[in-house]
Design a protein around this motif. Sequence first.
Motif, PDB file in Angstrom:
ATOM      1  N   GLU A 175      -2.389  -0.609  13.279  1.00  0.00           N
ATOM      2  CA  GLU A 175      -2.699  -0.022  12.253  1.00  0.00           C
ATOM      3  C   GLU A 175      -0.763  -0.168  12.405  1.00  0.00           C
ATOM      4  OE1 GLU A 175      -3.053  -0.537   9.222  1.00  0.00           O
ATOM      5  OE2 GLU A 175      -0.790   0.578   8.838  1.00  0.00           O
ATOM      6  N   LEU A 176      -0.320  -0.530  11.614  1.00  0.00           N
ATOM      7  CA  LEU A 176       1.497   0.081  11.711  1.00  0.00           C
ATOM      8  C   LEU A 176       1.589   1.698  11.158  1.00  0.00           C
ATOM      9  CD1 LEU A 176       4.347  -1.257  11.813  1.00  0.00           C
ATOM     10  CD2 LEU A 176       4.207  -2.065   8.994  1.00  0.00           C
ATOM     11  N   PHE A 177       1.103   1.946  10.118  1.00  0.00           N
ATOM     12  CA  PHE A 177       1.499   3.722   9.566  1.00  0.00           C
ATOM     13  C   PHE A 177       0.786   4.575  10.291  1.00  0.00           C
ATOM     14  CE2 PHE A 177       2.698   0.682   6.585  1.00  0.00           C
ATOM     15  CZ  PHE A 177       4.119   1.008   6.087  1.00  0.00           C
ATOM     16  N   THR A 185     -14.826  -2.635   5.185  1.00  0.00           N
ATOM     17  CA  THR A 185     -14.022  -1.824   4.863  1.00  0.00           C
ATOM     18  C   THR A 185     -13.531  -1.027   3.751  1.00  0.00           C
ATOM     19  OG1 THR A 185     -12.125  -2.234   3.498  1.00  0.00           O
ATOM     20  CG2 THR A 185     -12.947  -3.750   5.798  1.00  0.00           C
ATOM     21  N   GLU A 186     -12.821   0.247   3.746  1.00  0.00           N
ATOM     22  CA  GLU A 186     -12.570   1.313   2.898  1.00  0.00           C
ATOM     23  C   GLU A 186     -12.347   0.520   1.319  1.00  0.00           C
ATOM     24  OE1 GLU A 186     -11.450   2.130   6.038  1.00  0.00           O
ATOM     25  OE2 GLU A 186     -11.998   4.048   6.335  1.00  0.00           O
ATOM     26  N   TYR A 187     -11.055  -0.086   1.838  1.00  0.00           N
ATOM     27  CA  TYR A 187     -10.697  -1.495   0.728  1.00  0.00           C
ATOM     28  C   TYR A 187     -11.940  -2.124  -0.198  1.00  0.00           C
ATOM     29  CZ  TYR A 187      -5.817  -1.178   0.490  1.00  0.00           C
ATOM     30  OH  TYR A 187      -4.176  -0.694   0.341  1.00  0.00           O
ATOM     31  N   MET A 219       0.478  -1.284  -0.286  1.00  0.00           N
ATOM     32  CA  MET A 219      -0.050  -0.056  -0.354  1.00  0.00           C
ATOM     33  C   MET A 219       0.876   1.444   0.306  1.00  0.00           C
ATOM     34  SD  MET A 219      -3.123   1.049   2.508  1.00  0.00           S
ATOM     35  CE  MET A 219      -1.900   1.641   4.033  1.00  0.00           C
ATOM     36  N   ASN A 241       3.126  -3.216  15.434  1.00  0.00           N
ATOM     37  CA  ASN A 241       3.314  -3.886  14.241  1.00  0.00           C
ATOM     38  C   ASN A 241       2.571  -5.254  15.296  1.00  0.00           C
ATOM     39  OD1 ASN A 241       4.201  -5.922  12.728  1.00  0.00           O
ATOM     40  ND2 ASN A 241       6.164  -4.970  12.296  1.00  0.00           N
ATOM     41  N   ALA A 242       1.546  -5.859  14.276  1.00  0.00           N
ATOM     42  CA  ALA A 242       0.983  -7.251  14.624  1.00  0.00           C
ATOM     43  C   ALA A 242       1.942  -8.039  14.960  1.00  0.00           C
ATOM     44  CB  ALA A 242       0.051  -7.212  13.607  1.00  0.00           C
ATOM     45  N   ASP A 285      -2.316  -7.235   3.488  1.00  0.00           N
ATOM     46  CA  ASP A 285      -1.906  -7.097   1.988  1.00  0.00           C
ATOM     47  C   ASP A 285      -1.594  -8.644   1.624  1.00  0.00           C
ATOM     48  OD1 ASP A 285      -1.470  -4.227   2.073  1.00  0.00           O
ATOM     49  OD2 ASP A 285       0.129  -4.538   3.767  1.00  0.00           O
ATOM     50  N   GLY A 324      -4.176  -4.542  10.998  1.00  0.00           N
ATOM     51  CA  GLY A 324      -4.693  -4.315   9.765  1.00  0.00           C
ATOM     52  C   GLY A 324      -5.240  -3.040   9.582  1.00  0.00           C
ATOM     53  N   ASN A 374      -8.984  -7.961   7.488  1.00  0.00           N
ATOM     54  CA  ASN A 374     -10.112  -7.209   6.256  1.00  0.00           C
ATOM     55  C   ASN A 374      -9.135  -6.752   5.282  1.00  0.00           C
ATOM     56  OD1 ASN A 374     -12.413  -7.776   7.360  1.00  0.00           O
ATOM     57  ND2 ASN A 374     -11.444  -6.147   8.978  1.00  0.00           N
ATOM     58  N   PHE A 375      -9.109  -7.413   4.243  1.00  0.00           N
ATOM     59  CA  PHE A 375      -8.276  -6.877   3.178  1.00  0.00           C
ATOM     60  C   PHE A 375      -6.522  -6.653   3.124  1.00  0.00           C
ATOM     61  CE2 PHE A 375     -12.904  -6.202   2.339  1.00  0.00           C
ATOM     62  CZ  PHE A 375     -13.225  -6.995   1.787  1.00  0.00           C
TER      63      PHE A 375
HETATM   64  N1  SAM Z   1      -8.396  -3.162   6.795  1.00  0.00           N
HETATM   65  C1  SAM Z   1      -7.718  -2.131   5.743  1.00  0.00           C
HETATM   66  C2  SAM Z   1      -9.503  -2.007   4.328  1.00  0.00           C
HETATM   67  O1  SAM Z   1      -9.906  -3.575   4.358  1.00  0.00           O
HETATM   68  O2  SAM Z   1      -9.669  -1.187   4.613  1.00  0.00           O
HETATM   69  C3  SAM Z   1      -7.159  -1.855   5.220  1.00  0.00           C
HETATM   70  C4  SAM Z   1      -6.248  -3.034   4.058  1.00  0.00           C
HETATM   71  S1  SAM Z   1      -4.480  -2.757   3.679  1.00  0.00           S
HETATM   72  C5  SAM Z   1      -4.654  -3.094   2.304  1.00  0.00           C
HETATM   73  C6  SAM Z   1      -4.108  -3.506   4.930  1.00  0.00           C
HETATM   74  C7  SAM Z   1      -3.657  -2.624   6.281  1.00  0.00           C
HETATM   75  O3  SAM Z   1      -2.801  -2.650   7.342  1.00  0.00           O
HETATM   76  C8  SAM Z   1      -2.543  -1.544   5.813  1.00  0.00           C
HETATM   77  O4  SAM Z   1      -2.835  -0.142   6.018  1.00  0.00           O
HETATM   78  C9  SAM Z   1      -1.040  -1.768   6.630  1.00  0.00           C
HETATM   79  O5  SAM Z   1      -0.688  -1.086   6.931  1.00  0.00           O
HETATM   80  C10 SAM Z   1      -1.893  -2.318   7.705  1.00  0.00           C
HETATM   81  N2  SAM Z   1      -0.430  -3.907   8.041  1.00  0.00           N
HETATM   82  C11 SAM Z   1       0.260  -4.783   7.308  1.00  0.00           C
HETATM   83  N3  SAM Z   1       0.886  -5.484   7.838  1.00  0.00           N
HETATM   84  C12 SAM Z   1       0.614  -4.700   9.038  1.00  0.00           C
HETATM   85  C13 SAM Z   1       1.098  -5.150  10.905  1.00  0.00           C
HETATM   86  N4  SAM Z   1       2.245  -6.392  10.698  1.00  0.00           N
HETATM   87  N5  SAM Z   1       0.500  -4.325  11.904  1.00  0.00           N
HETATM   88  C14 SAM Z   1       0.208  -4.029  11.519  1.00  0.00           C
HETATM   89  N6  SAM Z   1      -0.804  -3.418  10.104  1.00  0.00           N
HETATM   90  C15 SAM Z   1      -0.399  -3.748   9.381  1.00  0.00           C
END
Ligand code: SAM
Length: 213
Positions: free
Chosen positions: A69-71, A191-193, A1, A96-97, A118, A46, A115-116
């Motif tokens: 959420e990581l970011f 979700t947004e995605y 992302m 970080n998860a 990566d 996430g 949900n969705f």
């Molecule tokens: N769940 C949301 C949706 O469906 O709209 C976001 C989907 S987005 C593709 C995946 C999210 O997971 C991203 O915001 C990413 O930063 C987060 N993420 C990925 N690996 C992660 C981790 N190890 N720990 C926390 N968050 C994580």
Amino acid sequence: MRVRHKPWASDFIAEHSQYAIANPEQYKGKWNEVFGNNNPIHIEVGTGKGQFLTGMSVQNPDINYIGIELFDSVIVTALQKVVDLELPNMKLLNVNAKDLAEYFDENEIDRVYLNFSDPWPKPRHSKRRLTFKSFLALYEKILVKGGEIHFKTDNQGLFEFSLISFSEYGLQLKFLSLDLHNSDFEGNIMTEYEEKFSEKGQRIYRVEAKYMN
Ligand code: SAM
């Protein structure tokens, strides 16, 4: 992302520490005290921009929700929603998860939502997928006996990988849908995605996986 840098995010997070919990390791085993009740706790790994979890928090006031959420530049949008709605049953962790066991005790969590996630399509990156066996072991550590993972994705490859990963780990699969939006599943919160992909006509896959011991 692709993540857009937001220089103000860390200040906004620090200003709203009643929702975005700093140093969450200090609350390991004490999340019920943080929420001020003994309601079940569901986490979303996430969380992204938070539409799903804020929707769930409004819909289910007797369940406590924690978004992971990581970011910071992404979680800040989720935090804005929690602040606007003044949600008493939702917290956010900018962590970080992979470190979940540092923040939650054994049997402390009742359900994990993915949900969705990566997809990490390259085989050499499979260990990074949030449904890889090492993550399933991590969730098992913090979940109650018989706890569940509820998983949604638009990505067929990740869904197939995850079904195999869940099965090989010994999880019981329930309510498997290969087309969620054309199924009889009720109360789905998008979700947004999910909104983005389903507007493009993509199918949404969903399954519930239950730990058996
Ligand atoms: N769940 C949301 C949706 O469906 O709209 C976001 C989907 S987005 C593709 C995946 C999210 O997971 C991203 O915001 C990413 O930063 C987060 N993420 C990925 N690996 C992660 C981790 N190890 N720990 C926390 N968050 C994580």
